[in-house]
Scaffold this motif. Structure first.
Motif, PDB file in Angstrom:
ATOM      1  N   ARG A 397      47.720  40.235  42.599  1.00 30.80           N
ATOM      2  CA  ARG A 397      46.576  39.902  41.732  1.00 30.80           C
ATOM      3  C   ARG A 397      45.531  39.083  42.501  1.00 30.80           C
ATOM      4  N   ARG A 399      42.375  39.272  42.821  1.00 33.68           N
ATOM      5  CA  ARG A 399      41.142  38.864  42.144  1.00 33.68           C
ATOM      6  C   ARG A 399      41.349  37.596  41.319  1.00 33.68           C
ATOM      7  N   TYR A 400      42.508  37.468  40.730  1.00 33.32           N
ATOM      8  CA  TYR A 400      42.824  36.262  39.953  1.00 33.32           C
ATOM      9  C   TYR A 400      42.755  35.024  40.846  1.00 33.32           C
ATOM     10  N   TRP A 401      43.341  35.129  42.020  1.00 42.13           N
ATOM     11  CA  TRP A 401      43.388  33.980  42.914  1.00 42.13           C
ATOM     12  C   TRP A 401      42.033  33.715  43.560  1.00 42.13           C
ATOM     13  N   ALA A 404      40.107  31.779  41.117  1.00 42.09           N
ATOM     14  CA  ALA A 404      40.536  30.381  41.096  1.00 42.09           C
ATOM     15  C   ALA A 404      39.906  29.599  42.251  1.00 42.09           C
TER      16      ALA A 404
END
Length: 420
Positions: A397, A399-401, A404
């Motif tokens: 994932r 893109r999630y990180w 962040a």
């Protein structure tokens, strides 16, 4: 991740308690050298747009683009991201004034009318109990950084604006150099997937604008060229190794702490077992050392005197017992949550790449334990921090990180006024 968050919170709480008790830790907003000042600026829209574009498209482009266009796109994105973050504070406050204060390099540039004479007498002006001593950052570093800014001035690029842009152009190239090194060590997929994380490293807040951002770029390219030279064959590989030695030698005269930059370089040589590249790099490094020595500056004399002024500076009131662990909280804010989350995956990296990243981490830990870095490490350790994004290539994932990472940088830059 929870442990890292607790370290940051604890550093903030204990730091505030020390301030309340009258201990001068010289950090208005511990563990960072910053003050609470929520604000927006002309760079805000651009920073948000760059963040959204990299989060949405970075991983896909990293997989699809040919290598050279990918590096070009990453460099452009890193520079615009860094510049936009700096412009959150405005052009004058965020860029021009960063390197022109009474403590910074550009303050002393007008003093240098003859570079050769300056080098011969540089060490004579380090100690602050003598007349004509250098300003804080000039005296606390070898003369290479001052020489760099003097050269810029001679080229007609004097003043805080051109100097700030130069620093950001150099610093924004660090993630590209890291990718070049990782690819040379036989891990192109890792280099590609890590590249967006290098672009959105929260440490970009301090790359724009601190001279340490420039230092990060120089060291990164020194290690990258060494890797290219170590795995290649022929004149081009030899030239890369020799150039690597010159850059690594120049690092010794940018900051005394960059002697620890030799650890990632040695890790490259250990993983590639290239005696020829090591010998050529040594020739390049010794050439730089020989040139400075012949010009009249002896590195060890400078370092000895810097330890004297360091002991008598704000470091004297900054308690080691706090900073030895609060430093780690500060650098965690420059690294971001993705680097923390990816750390446990580092052993799964190809061995040579893992060794280089581990060497960068070792450099940070040695610098921390040494006590020569008490605070402000969010910028001071940028030359090592940029290598710690490599394990992020293994994160699911992505893109999630990435989101962040970008959010942390935007929050820091919009809620705090950082000194750099």
């Amino acid at each position: 991740m929870l442990a890292a968050a607790l370290v940051v919170v604890l550093a903030a709480v204990v730091g505030r308690a020390l301030l309340a008790a009258g201990v001068d830790i010289f950090l208005p907003f511990p563990p960072l050298l910053a003050e609470w000042l929520p604000h927006i600026g002309p760079g805000t829209p651009a920073a948000v747009v760059v963040a959204v574009l990299v989060v949405a498209n970075g991983p896909g482009l990293a997989d699809r683009l040919a290598w050279r266009p990918l590096l070009g796109a990453a460099y452009a994105a890193a520079f615009v991201w860094t510049l936009a973050l700096a412009l959150v504070d405005g052009w004058q406050r965020g860029v021009v004034e960063r390197l022109t204060s009474s403590q910074e390099y550009l303050h002393d540039v007008p003093r240098v009318t003859d570079i050769g004479a300056m080098l011969r007498t540089f060490a004579d002006h380090i100690l602050t109990d003598r007349p004509g001593f250098w300003t804080t950052h000039v005296g606390a570093h070898p003369p290479g950084a001052l020489v760099t800014f003097v050269w810029l001035d001679r080229l007609g690029l004097g003043g805080g604006g051109p100097a700030g842009l130069f620093v950001m152009l150099a610093g924004a190239s660090a993630p590209v150099a890291v990718a070049v090194a990782v690819r040379a060590l036989g891990a192109e997929p890792v280099a590609r997937r890590a590249l967006p994380f290098g672009v959105l490293l929260p440490g970009a807040v301090w790359v724009g604008v601190s001279a340490d951002g420039m230092f990060a770029g120089v060291l990164a390219w020194g290690v990258a060229l060494l890797a290219v030279g170590a795995v290649g064959r022929g004149p081009r590989a030899d030239l890369a190794a020799l150039a690597a030695g010159v850059l690594l030698g120049w690092c010794l005269y940018l900051s005394y702490g960059l002697v620890l930059g030799g650890l990632p370089a040695l890790a490259v040589l250990a993983s590639t077992r290239s005696v020829r590249a090591g010998a050529l790099a040594a020739v390049g490094t010794l050439g730089v050392v020989g040139a400075f020595t012949a010009a009249g500056f002896w590195w060890f004399t400078g370092f000895e005197r810097v330890q004297v002024i360091y002991a008598a500076s704000i470091a004297e009131t900054r308690p080691y017992a706090y900073f030895v662990w609060a430093n780690l909280a500060a650098v965690l804010l420059a690294l971001g949550p993705a680097v923390v989350a990816a750390a446990r995956r580092a052993p799964a990296l190809p061995s040579g790449v893992a060794l280089v990243a581990g060497a960068a981490l070792a450099a940070i830990l040695i610098a921390d334990v040494s006590g020569m870095s008490k605070g402000e490490v969010e910028r001071i350790w940028l030359p090592f921090a940029c290598w710690l994004v490599v394990p992020c290539a293994l994160l699911p994932r992505a893109r999630y990180w990435l989101a962040a990472q970008a959010c942390l940088a935007l929050v820091i830059n919009h809620l705090l006024l950082t000194v750099w």
